[in-house]
Write a protein that holds these residues in place. Structure first.
Motif, PDB file in Angstrom:
ATOM      1  N   LEU A  22      38.023  11.747  30.932  1.00  0.00           N
ATOM      2  CA  LEU A  22      37.198  11.237  32.032  1.00  0.00           C
ATOM      3  C   LEU A  22      38.018  11.073  33.306  1.00  0.00           C
ATOM      4  O   LEU A  22      37.571  11.451  34.396  1.00  0.00           O
ATOM      5  N   ALA A  23      39.222  10.530  33.181  1.00  0.00           N
ATOM      6  CA  ALA A  23      40.082  10.349  34.356  1.00  0.00           C
ATOM      7  C   ALA A  23      40.409  11.697  34.995  1.00  0.00           C
ATOM      8  O   ALA A  23      40.352  11.840  36.219  1.00  0.00           O
ATOM      9  N   ARG A  24      40.746  12.674  34.164  1.00  0.00           N
ATOM     10  CA  ARG A  24      41.062  14.003  34.685  1.00  0.00           C
ATOM     11  C   ARG A  24      39.840  14.621  35.358  1.00  0.00           C
ATOM     12  O   ARG A  24      39.941  15.224  36.424  1.00  0.00           O
ATOM     13  N   GLY A  55      35.594  23.701  33.564  1.00  0.00           N
ATOM     14  CA  GLY A  55      34.164  23.480  33.793  1.00  0.00           C
ATOM     15  C   GLY A  55      33.591  22.424  32.873  1.00  0.00           C
ATOM     16  O   GLY A  55      32.787  21.589  33.294  1.00  0.00           O
ATOM     17  N   ARG A  56      34.014  22.442  31.599  1.00  0.00           N
ATOM     18  CA  ARG A  56      33.522  21.429  30.650  1.00  0.00           C
ATOM     19  C   ARG A  56      34.033  20.043  31.024  1.00  0.00           C
ATOM     20  O   ARG A  56      33.309  19.055  30.893  1.00  0.00           O
ATOM     21  N   LEU A  57      35.290  19.971  31.497  1.00  0.00           N
ATOM     22  CA  LEU A  57      35.800  18.675  31.950  1.00  0.00           C
ATOM     23  C   LEU A  57      34.986  18.166  33.137  1.00  0.00           C
ATOM     24  O   LEU A  57      34.605  16.997  33.177  1.00  0.00           O
ATOM     25  N   LEU A  58      34.738  19.049  34.085  1.00  0.00           N
ATOM     26  CA  LEU A  58      34.014  18.634  35.287  1.00  0.00           C
ATOM     27  C   LEU A  58      32.592  18.178  34.981  1.00  0.00           C
ATOM     28  O   LEU A  58      32.050  17.341  35.701  1.00  0.00           O
ATOM     29  N   ALA A  76      30.367   0.599  20.999  1.00  0.00           N
ATOM     30  CA  ALA A  76      29.536   1.311  20.030  1.00  0.00           C
ATOM     31  C   ALA A  76      28.102   0.989  20.391  1.00  0.00           C
ATOM     32  O   ALA A  76      27.801  -0.135  20.775  1.00  0.00           O
ATOM     33  N   PRO A  77      27.220   1.899  20.345  1.00  0.00           N
ATOM     34  CA  PRO A  77      27.387   3.267  19.903  1.00  0.00           C
ATOM     35  C   PRO A  77      27.587   4.207  21.090  1.00  0.00           C
ATOM     36  O   PRO A  77      26.633   4.606  21.728  1.00  0.00           O
ATOM     37  N   GLY A  78      28.801   4.531  21.414  1.00  0.00           N
ATOM     38  CA  GLY A  78      29.092   5.424  22.527  1.00  0.00           C
ATOM     39  C   GLY A  78      29.381   6.837  22.063  1.00  0.00           C
ATOM     40  O   GLY A  78      29.620   7.067  20.890  1.00  0.00           O
ATOM     41  N   PRO A  79      29.366   7.760  22.986  1.00  0.00           N
ATOM     42  CA  PRO A  79      29.624   9.162  22.651  1.00  0.00           C
ATOM     43  C   PRO A  79      31.118   9.410  22.420  1.00  0.00           C
ATOM     44  O   PRO A  79      31.960   8.679  22.920  1.00  0.00           O
ATOM     45  N   ARG A  83      31.565  15.572  21.409  1.00  0.00           N
ATOM     46  CA  ARG A  83      30.135  15.631  21.764  1.00  0.00           C
ATOM     47  C   ARG A  83      29.955  15.793  23.271  1.00  0.00           C
ATOM     48  O   ARG A  83      29.087  16.527  23.725  1.00  0.00           O
ATOM     49  N   LEU A  84      30.790  15.139  24.054  1.00  0.00           N
ATOM     50  CA  LEU A  84      30.663  15.221  25.510  1.00  0.00           C
ATOM     51  C   LEU A  84      31.161  16.544  26.078  1.00  0.00           C
ATOM     52  O   LEU A  84      30.827  16.886  27.210  1.00  0.00           O
ATOM     53  N   MET A  85      31.937  17.277  25.316  1.00  0.00           N
ATOM     54  CA  MET A  85      32.416  18.579  25.794  1.00  0.00           C
ATOM     55  C   MET A  85      31.381  19.673  25.562  1.00  0.00           C
ATOM     56  O   MET A  85      31.504  20.769  26.080  1.00  0.00           O
TER      57      MET A  85
END
Length: 103
Positions: A22-24, A55-58, A76-79, A83-85
């Motif tokens: 997320l930071a990146r 692109g996936r990071l962005l 919880a319940p977080g992703p 899953r986020l990629m």
């Protein structure tokens, strides 16, 4: 002009890999917004990252604020990062339904 005063580090309870991603993502988006790079392709090359991965990071910058908060807090319940990629909708309501698991 006086030097900037560093802010104290914020303690997070989230998964370190997810917090780093997320930071990146937000750092790279800021670099694009500031015009440091003309394109994702140019930035990926300069950062020595695969264009698709960049692109996936962005895409993480398109997450609803409460999803980002849940990820950083380890709520919880977080992703999770894998899953986020994966591709996800940019509609926040739909993100919440798909990404925030309920017990």
């Amino acid at each position: 002009m006086s030097p900037a005063v560093p802010r104290p580090a914020t303690q997070t309870h989230g998964d370190p890999a997810l917090v780093k991603a997320l930071a990146r993502a937000f750092r790279y988006q800021r670099m694009l917004d500031d015009g440091q790079y003309a394109s994702i392709t140019e930035m990926a090359k300069a950062e020595k990252l695969d264009r698709g991965y960049m692109g996936r990071l962005l895409q993480l910058t398109l997450l609803a604020p409460n999803i980002v908060e849940a990820a950083l807090n380890g709520s919880a319940p977080g992703p999770d990062l894998p899953r986020l990629m994966d591709p996800f909708t940019i509609e926040w309501r739909e993100q919440r339904a798909a990404l925030l698991r309920t017990s």
